[in-house]
Design a protein around this motif. Structure first.
Motif, PDB file in Angstrom:
ATOM      1  N   LEU A   7       0.830  -1.204   0.000  1.00  0.00           N
ATOM      2  CA  LEU A   7       0.000   0.000   0.000  1.00  0.00           C
ATOM      3  C   LEU A   7       0.864   1.253   0.000  1.00  0.00           C
ATOM      4  O   LEU A   7       0.551   2.241  -0.684  1.00  0.00           O
ATOM      5  CB  LEU A   7      -0.919  -0.009   1.234  1.00  0.00           C
ATOM      6  CG  LEU A   7      -1.811   1.227   1.407  1.00  0.00           C
ATOM      7  CD1 LEU A   7      -2.776   1.371   0.234  1.00  0.00           C
ATOM      8  CD2 LEU A   7      -2.571   1.141   2.742  1.00  0.00           C
ATOM      9  N   ALA A   8       1.974   1.205   0.761  1.00  0.00           N
ATOM     10  CA  ALA A   8       2.877   2.357   0.784  1.00  0.00           C
ATOM     11  C   ALA A   8       3.447   2.619  -0.603  1.00  0.00           C
ATOM     12  O   ALA A   8       3.531   3.771  -1.058  1.00  0.00           O
ATOM     13  CB  ALA A   8       4.001   2.121   1.790  1.00  0.00           C
ATOM     14  N   PHE A   9       3.846   1.532  -1.310  1.00  0.00           N
ATOM     15  CA  PHE A   9       4.335   1.694  -2.681  1.00  0.00           C
ATOM     16  C   PHE A   9       3.269   2.340  -3.567  1.00  0.00           C
ATOM     17  O   PHE A   9       3.552   3.270  -4.332  1.00  0.00           O
ATOM     18  CB  PHE A   9       4.736   0.331  -3.260  1.00  0.00           C
ATOM     19  CG  PHE A   9       6.182  -0.015  -3.045  1.00  0.00           C
ATOM     20  CD1 PHE A   9       7.153   0.400  -3.940  1.00  0.00           C
ATOM     21  CD2 PHE A   9       6.573  -0.768  -1.935  1.00  0.00           C
ATOM     22  CE1 PHE A   9       8.485   0.082  -3.738  1.00  0.00           C
ATOM     23  CE2 PHE A   9       7.902  -1.101  -1.738  1.00  0.00           C
ATOM     24  CZ  PHE A   9       8.863  -0.668  -2.642  1.00  0.00           C
ATOM     25  N   LEU A  10       2.039   1.854  -3.469  1.00  0.00           N
ATOM     26  CA  LEU A  10       0.966   2.374  -4.313  1.00  0.00           C
ATOM     27  C   LEU A  10       0.701   3.845  -4.025  1.00  0.00           C
ATOM     28  O   LEU A  10       0.555   4.663  -4.954  1.00  0.00           O
ATOM     29  CB  LEU A  10      -0.298   1.548  -4.080  1.00  0.00           C
ATOM     30  CG  LEU A  10      -1.545   2.002  -4.864  1.00  0.00           C
ATOM     31  CD1 LEU A  10      -1.288   1.902  -6.361  1.00  0.00           C
ATOM     32  CD2 LEU A  10      -2.763   1.184  -4.446  1.00  0.00           C
ATOM     33  N   VAL A  11       0.672   4.216  -2.748  1.00  0.00           N
ATOM     34  CA  VAL A  11       0.373   5.601  -2.377  1.00  0.00           C
ATOM     35  C   VAL A  11       1.490   6.547  -2.830  1.00  0.00           C
ATOM     36  O   VAL A  11       1.239   7.613  -3.403  1.00  0.00           O
ATOM     37  CB  VAL A  11       0.144   5.702  -0.852  1.00  0.00           C
ATOM     38  CG1 VAL A  11       0.047   7.166  -0.419  1.00  0.00           C
ATOM     39  CG2 VAL A  11      -1.113   4.956  -0.458  1.00  0.00           C
ATOM     40  N   VAL A  12       2.755   6.160  -2.586  1.00  0.00           N
ATOM     41  CA  VAL A  12       3.873   7.034  -2.935  1.00  0.00           C
ATOM     42  C   VAL A  12       3.991   7.181  -4.457  1.00  0.00           C
ATOM     43  O   VAL A  12       4.213   8.295  -4.971  1.00  0.00           O
ATOM     44  CB  VAL A  12       5.180   6.504  -2.326  1.00  0.00           C
ATOM     45  CG1 VAL A  12       6.380   7.275  -2.872  1.00  0.00           C
ATOM     46  CG2 VAL A  12       5.142   6.611  -0.818  1.00  0.00           C
ATOM     47  N   LEU A  13       3.855   6.064  -5.188  1.00  0.00           N
ATOM     48  CA  LEU A  13       3.968   6.157  -6.641  1.00  0.00           C
ATOM     49  C   LEU A  13       2.824   6.973  -7.238  1.00  0.00           C
ATOM     50  O   LEU A  13       3.025   7.715  -8.211  1.00  0.00           O
ATOM     51  CB  LEU A  13       4.000   4.755  -7.253  1.00  0.00           C
ATOM     52  CG  LEU A  13       5.240   3.916  -6.914  1.00  0.00           C
ATOM     53  CD1 LEU A  13       5.166   2.542  -7.569  1.00  0.00           C
ATOM     54  CD2 LEU A  13       6.513   4.633  -7.338  1.00  0.00           C
ATOM     55  N   THR A  14       1.625   6.875  -6.658  1.00  0.00           N
ATOM     56  CA  THR A  14       0.519   7.711  -7.126  1.00  0.00           C
ATOM     57  C   THR A  14       0.813   9.186  -6.869  1.00  0.00           C
ATOM     58  O   THR A  14       0.592  10.048  -7.732  1.00  0.00           O
ATOM     59  CB  THR A  14      -0.785   7.305  -6.431  1.00  0.00           C
ATOM     60  OG1 THR A  14      -1.057   5.925  -6.703  1.00  0.00           O
ATOM     61  CG2 THR A  14      -1.950   8.157  -6.914  1.00  0.00           C
ATOM     62  N   GLY A  15       1.310   9.481  -5.671  1.00  0.00           N
ATOM     63  CA  GLY A  15       1.662  10.863  -5.361  1.00  0.00           C
ATOM     64  C   GLY A  15       2.761  11.389  -6.269  1.00  0.00           C
ATOM     65  O   GLY A  15       2.720  12.546  -6.707  1.00  0.00           O
ATOM     66  N   ALA A  75      -0.014  19.853  -4.169  1.00  0.00           N
ATOM     67  CA  ALA A  75      -0.278  19.750  -2.726  1.00  0.00           C
ATOM     68  C   ALA A  75      -0.833  18.378  -2.337  1.00  0.00           C
ATOM     69  O   ALA A  75      -0.302  17.727  -1.412  1.00  0.00           O
ATOM     70  CB  ALA A  75      -1.221  20.880  -2.297  1.00  0.00           C
ATOM     71  N   PRO A  76      -1.902  17.871  -2.981  1.00  0.00           N
ATOM     72  CA  PRO A  76      -2.373  16.518  -2.612  1.00  0.00           C
ATOM     73  C   PRO A  76      -1.324  15.444  -2.867  1.00  0.00           C
ATOM     74  O   PRO A  76      -1.203  14.490  -2.090  1.00  0.00           O
ATOM     75  CB  PRO A  76      -3.610  16.327  -3.507  1.00  0.00           C
ATOM     76  CG  PRO A  76      -4.035  17.694  -3.899  1.00  0.00           C
ATOM     77  CD  PRO A  76      -2.783  18.486  -3.977  1.00  0.00           C
ATOM     78  N   ALA A  77      -0.556  15.577  -3.959  1.00  0.00           N
ATOM     79  CA  ALA A  77       0.459  14.574  -4.260  1.00  0.00           C
ATOM     80  C   ALA A  77       1.544  14.556  -3.187  1.00  0.00           C
ATOM     81  O   ALA A  77       2.018  13.476  -2.785  1.00  0.00           O
ATOM     82  CB  ALA A  77       1.073  14.857  -5.630  1.00  0.00           C
ATOM     83  N   TYR A  78       1.938  15.739  -2.715  1.00  0.00           N
ATOM     84  CA  TYR A  78       2.924  15.793  -1.636  1.00  0.00           C
ATOM     85  C   TYR A  78       2.384  15.097  -0.385  1.00  0.00           C
ATOM     86  O   TYR A  78       3.123  14.373   0.305  1.00  0.00           O
ATOM     87  CB  TYR A  78       3.265  17.242  -1.341  1.00  0.00           C
ATOM     88  CG  TYR A  78       4.113  17.430  -0.097  1.00  0.00           C
ATOM     89  CD1 TYR A  78       5.473  17.177  -0.111  1.00  0.00           C
ATOM     90  CD2 TYR A  78       3.534  17.850   1.105  1.00  0.00           C
ATOM     91  CE1 TYR A  78       6.251  17.330   1.027  1.00  0.00           C
ATOM     92  CE2 TYR A  78       4.297  18.020   2.243  1.00  0.00           C
ATOM     93  CZ  TYR A  78       5.658  17.764   2.203  1.00  0.00           C
ATOM     94  OH  TYR A  78       6.414  17.926   3.341  1.00  0.00           O
ATOM     95  N   GLY A  79       1.105  15.306  -0.092  1.00  0.00           N
ATOM     96  CA  GLY A  79       0.505  14.627   1.059  1.00  0.00           C
ATOM     97  C   GLY A  79       0.524  13.119   0.910  1.00  0.00           C
ATOM     98  O   GLY A  79       0.764  12.389   1.884  1.00  0.00           O
ATOM     99  N   LEU A  80       0.294  12.610  -0.325  1.00  0.00           N
ATOM    100  CA  LEU A  80       0.339  11.162  -0.533  1.00  0.00           C
ATOM    101  C   LEU A  80       1.744  10.616  -0.293  1.00  0.00           C
ATOM    102  O   LEU A  80       1.912   9.527   0.289  1.00  0.00           O
ATOM    103  CB  LEU A  80      -0.115  10.843  -1.958  1.00  0.00           C
ATOM    104  CG  LEU A  80      -1.606  11.047  -2.258  1.00  0.00           C
ATOM    105  CD1 LEU A  80      -1.892  10.762  -3.723  1.00  0.00           C
ATOM    106  CD2 LEU A  80      -2.469  10.162  -1.367  1.00  0.00           C
ATOM    107  N   VAL A  81       2.772  11.335  -0.765  1.00  0.00           N
ATOM    108  CA  VAL A  81       4.149  10.879  -0.537  1.00  0.00           C
ATOM    109  C   VAL A  81       4.448  10.829   0.956  1.00  0.00           C
ATOM    110  O   VAL A  81       5.072   9.869   1.459  1.00  0.00           O
ATOM    111  CB  VAL A  81       5.145  11.804  -1.266  1.00  0.00           C
ATOM    112  CG1 VAL A  81       6.579  11.425  -0.917  1.00  0.00           C
ATOM    113  CG2 VAL A  81       4.939  11.733  -2.766  1.00  0.00           C
TER     114      VAL A  81
END
Length: 442
Positions: free
Chosen positions: A65-73, A82-88
């Motif tokens: 899940l961490a991989f998915l969230v960071v790569l999406t961000g 701003a939202p992408a930075y929050g995902l990372v």
């Protein structure tokens, strides 16, 4: 490659910021999995990445899940910063939870620093401060959580990671300020260029139109006085009015055409759009050759035909001149002759063009009557006073032209009667090598 193509960007700028963020995070996250889990056991071990840290299904699911969230961000970092930075940031926290750690993992957090640097460089300061505050808040949360649970883990990594957050924000903020300063300098230079171009066009239009209107007024007045007694002369005067009017109209069209062409060239740069269907295929307006001292004889003939005889004296070795000096010299003579026609009672004036070794001397002298010459002087003084509010162009324009070329300009009444305008324009050492011309008078 065409000459107008921009040079390729450096590699660091060609790679998207989201890709840098993803590369740093993936490298920092995969490295402990390979070293401490997949490789055979060694004497070295890690408290942050124990070999059994990913044995449970929950730990593996959280790491995925961490991989998915960071790569999406990372993929959304440029479009939705701003939202992408929050995902990372959230994905980095999830990775530490997957390893069952009660403190931040320093290496994966470097990806957060890369994303924060991009936020500070491209977004407003308020957004950058909020982003940095979020990262520092997460680090402070780890410290508070351990303090509440009474856990002691030796030297905390959070203060060192917080230092990297501050450094990343400072680097991004410096880049943002440098870009803003560069944009301000470009805008200021563009404004100054537009102002200078407007002044140049105003001087050219004034010099051309004022002289032509003066000739037209004289010829029309002469025609009106002799239309009954000497119709042939009246007809000749009106033909001259028509000819001068057409020349003036052609000059105005040439200037306006150049302005329209400049507007079409600047339009895509401002709107990032190509030419419209209406403009596509339309030939640019011809600007025509610029005036110069080669047109001085024509100017003298036109003014002489209007009733004020102009004698042109050439001295020195006539040779090609730089375009700016050639145009400035002609405009100075044109404006000075126009002043003689409009503001002096003189029936003749003398124009002297002296080609010297290191300078060009241009002089216009008239012998106006004292009463009319007084009005001429008063007009000149009025022009100088009103120049400060942008209403005078005659002598001010001549003085500006000479000043731009680092020359010397003088204008004033002569002893007894008359008026003298003189300009000295410095010549470059390699200004033309044409054949010598004999001294001639007209």
């Amino acid at each position: 490659m065409p000459a107008s193509a921009p040079p390729p960007l450096p590699l660091l700028k060609r790679v998207p910021p989201g890709l840098w963020t993803a590369l740093v995070w993936v490298a920092a996250t995969v490295q402990p999995v390979v070293e401490y889990v997949l490789m055979p056991p060694r004497q070295q071990y890690s408290l942050s990445h124990p070999r059994d840290g990913l044995d449970s299904f929950t730990a593996r699911a959280l790491l995925a899940l961490a991989f998915l969230v960071v790569l999406t961000g990372s993929a959304l970092l440029r479009r939705r910063t701003a939202p992408a930075y929050g995902l990372v940031l959230v994905g980095t926290v999830i990775s530490s939870v997957a390893w069952r750690q009660n403190e931040v993992l320093p290496l994966p957090f470097l990806a957060v620093d890369v994303a924060l640097c991009y936020v500070a460089a491209t977004r407003t300061r308020r957004t950058a401060i909020v982003a940095a505050g979020g990262a520092l808040g997460v680090l402070a949360g780890y410290l508070v959580l351990r303090w509440v649970r009474g856990e002691e883990s030796g030297t905390s990594s959070e203060p060192f990671v917080a230092l990297t957050v501050v450094i990343a924000w400072l680097i991004g903020n410096s880049v943002h300020q440098a870009r803003a300063h560069t944009a301000e300098l470009h805008a200021r230079a563009a404004t100054q260029a537009v102002t200078a171009e407007r002044l140049r066009i105003a001087r050219d239009m004034h010099d051309t139109v004022a002289h032509s209107i003066g000739i037209i007024a004289l010829q029309a007045g002469a025609a009106a006085r002799v239309v009954d007694t000497q119709p042939a002369r009246a007809r000749e005067a009106m033909v001259t009015v028509e000819h001068v009017g057409r020349e003036t109209l052609t000059g105005l069209r040439r200037l306006l055409g150049a302005l329209r062409q400049a507007d079409r060239e600047e339009e895509p740069a401002h709107g990032d759009q190509g030419p419209t269907g209406r403009d596509r295929g339309r030939a640019p307006a011809p600007s025509g050759p610029a005036d110069g001292l080669g047109d001085l004889e024509r100017l003298a003939a036109t003014t002489t035909a209007a009733g004020v005889r102009v004698e042109v004296w050439w001295r020195g070795r006539r040779r090609p001149l730089p375009a700016d000096i050639d145009l400035a010299a002609f405009r100075i003579v044109q404006e000075a002759v126009t002043n003689v026609v409009r503001h002096s009672a003189a029936d003749r004036c003398q124009v002297t063009v002296d080609y010297r070794e290191d300078e060009l001397l241009v002089e216009v002298v008239d012998r106006g009557k004292s009463s009319m010459n007084t009005q001429h002087i008063q007009h000149i003084q009025h022009t100088e006073r009103t120049a400060a509010v942008g209403t005078g162009f005659g002598l001010v324009g001549m003085r500006e032209r000479v000043a731009l070329l680092d020359g010397r300009f003088t204008a004033g009444p002569r002893a007894g009667s008359g008026f003298r305008v003189a300009a000295r324009l410095p010549l470059p050492t390699a200004a033309g090598t044409g054949p010598a011309a004999t001294t001639e008078a007209r």
